[in-house]
Write a protein that holds these residues in place. Structure first.
Motif, mmCIF file in Angstrom:
data_model
loop_
_atom_site.group_PDB
_atom_site.id
_atom_site.type_symbol
_atom_site.label_atom_id
_atom_site.label_comp_id
_atom_site.label_asym_id
_atom_site.label_seq_id
_atom_site.Cartn_x
_atom_site.Cartn_y
_atom_site.Cartn_z
ATOM 1 N N ARG A 19 -7.116 24.268 -10.609
ATOM 2 C CA ARG A 19 -6.007 24.991 -11.224
ATOM 3 C C ARG A 19 -5.763 26.316 -10.520
ATOM 4 N NH1 ARG A 19 -8.011 26.200 -16.046
ATOM 5 N NH2 ARG A 19 -8.052 24.005 -16.585
ATOM 6 N N ARG A 20 -6.838 27.048 -10.219
ATOM 7 C CA ARG A 20 -6.693 28.339 -9.533
ATOM 8 C C ARG A 20 -6.124 28.164 -8.120
ATOM 9 N NH1 ARG A 20 -12.157 31.557 -11.375
ATOM 10 N NH2 ARG A 20 -11.493 31.876 -13.526
ATOM 11 N N ALA A 21 -6.571 27.128 -7.433
ATOM 12 C CA ALA A 21 -6.042 26.860 -6.091
ATOM 13 C C ALA A 21 -4.564 26.502 -6.167
ATOM 14 C CB ALA A 21 -6.834 25.740 -5.429
ATOM 15 N N GLY A 22 -4.172 25.762 -7.203
ATOM 16 C CA GLY A 22 -2.765 25.417 -7.384
ATOM 17 C C GLY A 22 -1.912 26.643 -7.639
ATOM 18 N N ILE A 23 -2.414 27.559 -8.444
ATOM 19 C CA ILE A 23 -1.675 28.801 -8.724
ATOM 20 C C ILE A 23 -1.536 29.624 -7.446
ATOM 21 C CG2 ILE A 23 -1.815 31.017 -9.940
ATOM 22 C CD1 ILE A 23 -3.086 29.445 -12.290
ATOM 23 N N ALA A 24 -2.625 29.720 -6.682
ATOM 24 C CA ALA A 24 -2.579 30.483 -5.430
ATOM 25 C C ALA A 24 -1.608 29.849 -4.436
ATOM 26 C CB ALA A 24 -3.974 30.568 -4.822
ATOM 27 N N ALA A 25 -1.598 28.519 -4.361
ATOM 28 C CA ALA A 25 -0.683 27.829 -3.442
ATOM 29 C C ALA A 25 0.767 28.039 -3.874
ATOM 30 C CB ALA A 25 -1.010 26.344 -3.390
ATOM 31 N N LEU A 61 6.142 22.527 -4.476
ATOM 32 C CA LEU A 61 5.662 21.568 -3.475
ATOM 33 C C LEU A 61 4.318 21.992 -2.891
ATOM 34 C CD1 LEU A 61 8.943 20.626 -1.579
ATOM 35 C CD2 LEU A 61 7.595 19.188 -3.123
ATOM 36 N N ALA A 62 4.143 23.283 -2.654
ATOM 37 C CA ALA A 62 2.866 23.783 -2.129
ATOM 38 C C ALA A 62 1.749 23.548 -3.150
ATOM 39 C CB ALA A 62 2.974 25.260 -1.795
ATOM 40 N N ARG A 63 2.036 23.768 -4.423
ATOM 41 C CA ARG A 63 1.042 23.531 -5.482
ATOM 42 C C ARG A 63 0.675 22.062 -5.561
ATOM 43 N NH1 ARG A 63 1.370 21.949 -10.886
ATOM 44 N NH2 ARG A 63 -0.337 22.731 -12.147
ATOM 45 N N TRP A 64 1.683 21.207 -5.508
ATOM 46 C CA TRP A 64 1.446 19.767 -5.581
ATOM 47 C C TRP A 64 0.609 19.299 -4.393
ATOM 48 C CZ3 TRP A 64 3.380 16.012 -2.169
ATOM 49 C CH2 TRP A 64 3.101 14.700 -2.542
ATOM 50 N N LEU A 65 0.952 19.772 -3.195
ATOM 51 C CA LEU A 65 0.224 19.391 -1.991
ATOM 52 C C LEU A 65 -1.233 19.846 -2.066
ATOM 53 C CD1 LEU A 65 0.369 18.164 0.870
ATOM 54 C CD2 LEU A 65 0.909 20.456 1.679
ATOM 55 N N CYS A 66 -1.459 21.061 -2.490
ATOM 56 C CA CYS A 66 -2.813 21.599 -2.592
ATOM 57 C C CYS A 66 -3.645 20.795 -3.584
ATOM 58 C CB CYS A 66 -2.758 23.069 -3.007
ATOM 59 S SG CYS A 66 -4.361 23.812 -3.302
ATOM 60 N N GLN A 67 -3.085 20.545 -4.760
ATOM 61 C CA GLN A 67 -3.843 19.832 -5.778
ATOM 62 C C GLN A 67 -4.076 18.373 -5.406
ATOM 63 O OE1 GLN A 67 -1.911 20.636 -9.529
ATOM 64 N NE2 GLN A 67 -3.161 22.453 -9.820
ATOM 65 N N SER A 68 -3.111 17.749 -4.759
ATOM 66 C CA SER A 68 -3.318 16.350 -4.364
ATOM 67 C C SER A 68 -4.381 16.247 -3.274
ATOM 68 C CB SER A 68 -2.007 15.711 -3.917
ATOM 69 O OG SER A 68 -1.553 16.279 -2.730
#
Length: 86
Positions: A19-25, A61-68
């Motif tokens: 979740r934190r990585a998604g927020i940062a992305a 899109l950046a959040r989706w890419l990071c989390q996937s």
């Protein structure tokens, strides 16, 4: 019982990291796009609604890419551990 509690704590920690990585992305994509529209030569130096919408889309899109990618990496890691019998 103890193993299950440890697995749940591990899963919760991983979800928090994801979740934190998604927020940062998301924030990185948003800020990078806004900076592009604000400072790129030849574009008007005015951030309009279109630029804001594009920045939001790029952030999502950046959040989706990071989390996937994080999910796929975790899945590969678990599969390799299962194959090894751990």
């Amino acid at each position: 019982m103890v193993e299950q509690e440890q697995r749940n704590a591990s899963d919760q920690a991983w979800e928090t990291r994801r979740r934190r990585a998604g927020i940062a992305a998301f924030l990185a994509g948003l800020v990078a796009t806004l900076a592009f529209f604000a400072f790129f030569p030849g574009l008007p130096n005015v951030i309009d609604w279109g630029a804001l919408l594009v920045a939001l889309v790029v952030g999502v899109l950046a959040r989706w890419l990071c989390q996937s990618r994080m999910t796929n990496a975790e899945r590969k890691k678990t599969e390799s551990l299962r194959r090894k019998g751990l």
